[in-house]
Design a protein around this motif. Structure first.
Motif, PDB file in Angstrom:
ATOM      1  N   VAL A  38       0.849  -1.191   0.000  1.00 49.26           N
ATOM      2  CA  VAL A  38       0.000   0.000   0.000  1.00 49.26           C
ATOM      3  C   VAL A  38       0.889   1.247   0.000  1.00 49.26           C
ATOM      4  CG1 VAL A  38      -1.695   1.318   1.308  1.00 49.26           C
ATOM      5  CG2 VAL A  38      -1.848  -1.175   1.234  1.00 49.26           C
ATOM      6  N   ILE A  39       0.740   2.097  -1.024  1.00 47.18           N
ATOM      7  CA  ILE A  39       1.540   3.330  -1.058  1.00 47.18           C
ATOM      8  C   ILE A  39       0.660   4.466  -0.546  1.00 47.18           C
ATOM      9  CG2 ILE A  39       2.896   4.863  -2.561  1.00 47.18           C
ATOM     10  CD1 ILE A  39       2.788   2.513  -4.637  1.00 47.18           C
ATOM     11  N   LEU A  40       1.019   5.071   0.586  1.00 51.53           N
ATOM     12  CA  LEU A  40       0.204   6.162   1.154  1.00 51.53           C
ATOM     13  C   LEU A  40       0.640   7.477   0.523  1.00 51.53           C
ATOM     14  CD1 LEU A  40       0.009   5.211   4.908  1.00 51.53           C
ATOM     15  CD2 LEU A  40      -1.927   5.604   3.383  1.00 51.53           C
ATOM     16  N   ASP A  41       0.278   7.658  -0.752  1.00 52.35           N
ATOM     17  CA  ASP A  41       0.824   8.846  -1.398  1.00 52.35           C
ATOM     18  C   ASP A  41      -0.177   9.977  -1.612  1.00 52.35           C
ATOM     19  OD1 ASP A  41       3.061   9.481  -4.173  1.00 52.35           O
ATOM     20  OD2 ASP A  41       2.825  10.430  -2.235  1.00 52.35           O
ATOM     21  N   PRO A  42      -1.036   9.921  -2.677  1.00 58.04           N
ATOM     22  CA  PRO A  42      -1.884  11.098  -2.902  1.00 58.04           C
ATOM     23  C   PRO A  42      -2.893  11.286  -1.775  1.00 58.04           C
ATOM     24  CG  PRO A  42      -2.545   9.301  -4.329  1.00 58.04           C
ATOM     25  CD  PRO A  42      -1.329   8.836  -3.608  1.00 58.04           C
ATOM     26  N   GLN A  82      -3.707   4.020 -18.458  1.00 57.46           N
ATOM     27  CA  GLN A  82      -3.611   2.554 -18.349  1.00 57.46           C
ATOM     28  C   GLN A  82      -3.653   2.112 -16.890  1.00 57.46           C
ATOM     29  OE1 GLN A  82      -0.248   2.047 -21.276  1.00 57.46           O
ATOM     30  NE2 GLN A  82      -1.403   0.167 -21.630  1.00 57.46           N
ATOM     31  N   ALA A  83      -4.470   2.797 -16.106  1.00 55.84           N
ATOM     32  CA  ALA A  83      -4.605   2.476 -14.686  1.00 55.84           C
ATOM     33  C   ALA A  83      -6.081   2.282 -14.385  1.00 55.84           C
ATOM     34  CB  ALA A  83      -4.031   3.612 -13.844  1.00 55.84           C
ATOM     35  N   LYS A  84      -6.505   1.025 -14.405  1.00 52.47           N
ATOM     36  CA  LYS A  84      -7.936   0.736 -14.202  1.00 52.47           C
ATOM     37  C   LYS A  84      -8.198   0.359 -12.746  1.00 52.47           C
ATOM     38  CE  LYS A  84     -11.612  -2.294 -15.658  1.00 52.47           C
ATOM     39  NZ  LYS A  84     -12.552  -2.139 -16.672  1.00 52.47           N
ATOM     40  N   VAL A  85      -9.142   1.046 -12.144  1.00 55.58           N
ATOM     41  CA  VAL A  85      -9.508   0.724 -10.756  1.00 55.58           C
ATOM     42  C   VAL A  85     -10.445  -0.478 -10.784  1.00 55.58           C
ATOM     43  CG1 VAL A  85     -10.635   1.574  -8.670  1.00 55.58           C
ATOM     44  CG2 VAL A  85      -9.244   3.119 -10.064  1.00 55.58           C
ATOM     45  N   LEU A  86     -10.047  -1.531 -10.079  1.00 56.99           N
ATOM     46  CA  LEU A  86     -10.838  -2.761 -10.095  1.00 56.99           C
ATOM     47  C   LEU A  86     -11.739  -2.876  -8.880  1.00 56.99           C
ATOM     48  CD1 LEU A  86      -7.994  -5.220 -11.156  1.00 56.99           C
ATOM     49  CD2 LEU A  86      -9.731  -4.188 -12.610  1.00 56.99           C
ATOM     50  N   SER A 107      -7.787  -1.155  -5.462  1.00 60.09           N
ATOM     51  CA  SER A 107      -6.975  -2.140  -6.186  1.00 60.09           C
ATOM     52  C   SER A 107      -6.985  -1.729  -7.650  1.00 60.09           C
ATOM     53  CB  SER A 107      -7.494  -3.552  -5.973  1.00 60.09           C
ATOM     54  OG  SER A 107      -8.870  -3.580  -6.160  1.00 60.09           O
ATOM     55  N   ILE A 108      -5.783  -1.734  -8.234  1.00 59.71           N
ATOM     56  CA  ILE A 108      -5.617  -1.153  -9.574  1.00 59.71           C
ATOM     57  C   ILE A 108      -4.894  -2.138 -10.469  1.00 59.71           C
ATOM     58  CG2 ILE A 108      -4.560   0.802 -10.823  1.00 59.71           C
ATOM     59  CD1 ILE A 108      -4.412   2.212  -8.121  1.00 59.71           C
ATOM     60  N   SER A 158      -1.809  -3.625  -8.398  1.00 56.59           N
ATOM     61  CA  SER A 158      -1.222  -2.916  -7.250  1.00 56.59           C
ATOM     62  C   SER A 158      -2.340  -2.311  -6.408  1.00 56.59           C
ATOM     63  CB  SER A 158      -0.276  -1.814  -7.733  1.00 56.59           C
ATOM     64  OG  SER A 158      -1.017  -0.848  -8.439  1.00 56.59           O
ATOM     65  N   GLU A 159      -1.951  -1.699  -5.298  1.00 53.93           N
ATOM     66  CA  GLU A 159      -2.944  -1.015  -4.455  1.00 53.93           C
ATOM     67  C   GLU A 159      -2.473   0.403  -4.201  1.00 53.93           C
ATOM     68  OE1 GLU A 159      -3.672  -3.304  -0.904  1.00 53.93           O
ATOM     69  OE2 GLU A 159      -5.472  -4.134  -1.833  1.00 53.93           O
TER      70      GLU A 159
END
Ligand SMILES: Cc1cc2nc3c(=O)[nH]c(=O)nc-3n(C[C@H](O)[C@H](O)[C@H](O)COP(=O)(O)OP(=O)(O)OC[C@H]3O[C@@H](n4cnc5c(N)ncnc54)[C@H](O)[C@@H]3O)c2cc1C
Length: 404
Positions: free
Chosen positions: A2-6, A119-123, A136-137, A144-145
């Motif tokens: 898990v990246i706690l970024d934006p 090219q980043a689809k939220v699943l 989840s992407i 990734s998450e």
């Protein structure tokens, strides 16, 4: 991982998502846009007709390479081929290249500091114990998450994310199939948009011809079913359209979904706001959603900015978004919905009589005085209050299709 970024994530890089992202980024908060397609604005399903006043309201001045044409009015055709011209003597609307428009909005959001990922689809989406949203992407083929404190759902009319969040979705009944071609060699006045009503041609909606300039146009149709075969039939057999397109060449065909319902009953939850088509923010009379969705998207951007400033993503904090867009647009949405329902239940005889009578009763003058392409409440209300329209309405009642 898990990246706690934006701090905020926008799902979908259509106009609504990009306008919300620009607003949040402008205030210095970290916002990331996730778009499933490789290129912003593609594929494009839009007729590209936007009011000049609506764009001004959003503070948008599209550059010349986005603008294909400017039009000053609309000609409305009855099923019998009678027409009513509504023109106000100034260039009221722009015909835009929608792919370029979206890509310009993306550049504008990036210039403000937004991070745009294609090219980043939220699943899927879930909420952690600390109320952070975890997405989840699938990004460039890899899973990734990513997490953020607040999500702006701008996924368009598909409404899969809203469904996953147990938020209201746009009803199936409000979605009409649409099909459109870009054509060249059309015999059309480059200043005037044309709309063709009729239960034979386009039950539940209408067909359109939008001039792109220099003899090019978009010809399209939405209806309760079979949009593409109905459009082909209209091109080949409609007495007026057939003449317009006699020598024309079809360049590109594309389908889509036009929305004709009301906005969803709730457009927010703890840590989430829903904007644009995903929330059904479309004018039921025309299917246009860029301006109305844009107004809500900017309100969403400002609400989310405030929530980030105050570190408060509660239900109460984000409810300001819903009260904001409802205050600005809900009455117009409702009035347009009523007008659309009334038109869609009329038989062809009823539509013929309305257009004939509207001409002789001088109702065009009211539309010219009060008409606004986006906020149509005033003109519809004035038409409803007018005694002449009342008589027209009573006459039209005779023609309500018993099968609807
Ligand atoms: C034939 C047709 C003609 C139209 N003509 C007009 C017109 O002339 N004027 C007008 O104002 N409106 C018009 N509209 C309506 C207009 O196109 C929409 O109202 C507008 O595009 C809504 O913008 P949006 O940002 O809410 O959604 P969209 O433009 O649909 O954008 C949603 C974006 O989210 C992305 N996405 C979806 N799910 C995910 C996911 N899980 N992960 C990542 N990305 C995702 C999609 O790829 C898409 O890019 C027309 C519509 C149709 C079908």
């Amino acid at each position: 991982m898990v990246i706690l970024d934006p701090e905020a994530i926008v799902i979908g890089a259509g106009p609504a998502g990009l306008l919300a992202a620009a607003e949040i980024a402008q205030s210095g908060h970290k916002v990331q846009v996730l778009e499933e397609h490789p290129e912003i604005g593609k594929p494009d399903h839009c007729a590209g007709l936007l009011s000049a006043s609506g764009l001004a309201l959003l503070g948008l001045k599209p550059p010349s390479d986005v603008i294909q044409n400017r039009v000053s009015g609309a000609r409305i055709f009855s099923p019998a081929g009678q027409s009513l011209l509504i023109e106000r003597g100034r260039r009221e609307a722009l015909v835009i290249n929608r792919s370029r428009f979206d890509s310009w909005l993306a550049d504008r959001a990036k210039d403000n500091g937004a991070d745009i990922n294609t090219q980043a689809k939220v699943l899927g989406i879930r909420t952690s114990e600390s109320q952070t949203k975890i997405l989840s992407i699938k990004e460039e083929g890899m899973s990734s998450e990513r997490s953020a404190q607040v999500i702006i759902n701008a996924e368009g009319s598909r409404c899969q994310i809203s469904k996953a969040l147990n938020l209201p979705v746009v009803s199936r009944r409000s979605k009409l199939p649409a099909y459109q071609y870009e054509v060249k060699g059309v015999d059309i006045d480059d200043d005037i948009v044309e709309m063709y009503y009729g239960r034979q041609t386009a039950p539940g909606f209408f067909a359109w011809l939008i001039p792109m300039g220099e003899g090019r146009a978009r010809v399209g149709l939405a209806a309760k079913d079979s949009a593409k075969p109905r459009l082909k039939a209209a091109i080949n057999h409609h007495p007026v359209l057939r003449e317009r397109l006699k020598g024309a060449t079809l360049e590109r065909g594309f389908g889509g979904i036009v929305l004709v319902g009301l906005p969803v009953r709730r457009s927010f939850a703890q840590g989430v706001v829903v904007v644009g088509d995903a929330a059904g923010m479309v004018k039921a009379t025309t299917g246009g959603g860029v301006i109305m969705g844009g107004i809500a998207a900017q309100i969403a951007g400002r609400t989310v900015t405030k929530a980030l400033d105050e570190r408060d993503f509660s239900h109460k904090s984000l409810s300001r978004y819903e009260s904001g867009w409802r205050f600005r647009t809900l009455k117009d949405f409702r009035m347009m919905y009523v007008a659309q329902r009334a038109l869609s239940v009329l038989s062809d005889k009823g539509l013929n009589s309305i257009i004939e009578d509207a001409k002789s009763m001088g109702l065009v003058e009211i539309v010219k005085e009060e008409g606004d392409m986006d906020m149509q409440r005033k003109v519809i209300a004035r038409l409803m209050r007018n005694p002449r329209t009342f008589v027209l309405g009573l006459k039209a009642l005779k023609y309500i299709d018993p099968l609807v």
